[in-house]
Design an enzyme around this catalytic site. Structure first.
Site, short mmCIF file in Angstrom:
data_model
loop_
_atom_site.label_atom_id
_atom_site.label_comp_id
_atom_site.label_asym_id
_atom_site.label_seq_id
_atom_site.Cartn_x
_atom_site.Cartn_y
_atom_site.Cartn_z
N TYR A 1 -39.19 63.10 32.31
CA TYR A 1 -38.68 63.15 31.08
C TYR A 1 -37.55 64.56 30.91
CZ TYR A 1 -38.97 63.57 25.84
OH TYR A 1 -38.74 63.61 24.49
N LYS B 1 -33.79 63.81 30.25
CA LYS B 1 -32.99 64.39 28.79
C LYS B 1 -31.88 65.24 29.05
CE LYS B 1 -35.62 62.24 25.61
NZ LYS B 1 -35.08 61.26 24.91
N ASP C 1 -36.23 45.51 24.60
CA ASP C 1 -36.61 46.18 25.53
C ASP C 1 -35.34 46.87 26.12
OD1 ASP C 1 -37.15 47.55 28.04
OD2 ASP C 1 -38.09 45.66 29.13
#
Length: 252
Positions: A157, A161, A62
């Site tokens: 997201y 990024k 993880d």
């Protein structure tokens, strides 16, 4: 056994881009630690490598958990003795949720895996590369086209990024004195479980749903192998590999 063998860690190696890149590295003669959440998928990746599977090490990980990441890199050191390459690839997204409806839990999950996970793995790799003899290595972060431009309803997201780009630049700078190179590969519309849906139709900036051009995920693996193959004195700082006709460059 490991003398002269180049060693890589690939996160998110149980599927998609991670699997394709891990198999390419094994095919190129690397010893590869396969990291991901599910052991059965990691072992499936190793099985697809054929005879090269003997150079694969499956380590359920993880990446958002510091203890789990420490276990991963300890296993790499015990099995292989050194590390030449980290491909920081593991990442998640949330379903198509309007910005105003995002929950804090959804935001935190994406940040924990995409950004904190990349930091934890990069830091562990950095320490190992700094301390080994000969010193140095290479870290490649998976940035995504979203490191440049967002899709609708993708705030967590896209934010992570963009942050990966800052992480890449910082590692690249801080690693110079230890011969640790760091670059970023930004990928657009590779055919995977995540990227393959683009061909069926995805939301566009103008509110419509439209299919987008896609490319074979093997092209990503070829690009990664090129980045990894460079000598220590050369680095691809940023590479974008994308489906030629995807709507990335243009207006709309």
């Amino acid at each position: 056994m490991n003398e002269g063998l180049k060693i890589a860690v690939v996160t998110g190696a149980g599927s998609g881009i991670g699997r394709s890149c891990a198999l390419a590295l094994l095919g190129a003669g690397y010893g590869v630690a396969l990291a991901g959440r599910r052991r059965e998928q990691l072992e499936e990746t190793a099985g697809l490598a054929g005879a090269a599977a003997e150079r694969a090490l499956a380590v359920p990980t993880d990446v958002s958990d510091p203890a789990s990441v420490a276990t991963l890199f300890a296993a790499v050191k015990e099995r292989f003795g050194r590390l030449d390459l980290l491909f920081n690839n593991a990442g998640v997204n949330v379903p198509d949720v309007a910005f105003e409806d995002l929950t804090a839990e959804q935001w935190n999950q994406v940040v924990a895996i995409n950004l904190t996970g990349s930091f934890l793995c990069a830091q562990a790799a950095f320490r190992m590369m700094k301390d080994q003899t000969p010193q140095g290595g290479r870290i490649i972060n998976n940035g995504s086209i979203s490191a440049h431009a967002p899709r609708p309803n993708s705030a967590p997201y896209t934010s992570t990024k963009h942050a990966i780009t800052g992480l890449t630049k910082s590692i690249s700078l801080d690693g110079r004195k230890y011969d640790i190179a760091c670059g970023q590969i930004d990928i657009g519309n590779a055919v995977t479980a995540m990227g393959g849906r683009m061909a069926k139709g995805v939301p566009q900036a103008n509110g419509t749903i439209a299919p987008e051009a896609v490319m074979d995920v093997g092209e990503v693996a070829r690009a990664l192998l090129y980045m990894a193959s460079l000598p220590p004195e050369a680095n691809v700082q940023f590479m974008t590999v994308m489906a030629t006709k995807m709507p990335f460059v243009g207006r709309g």
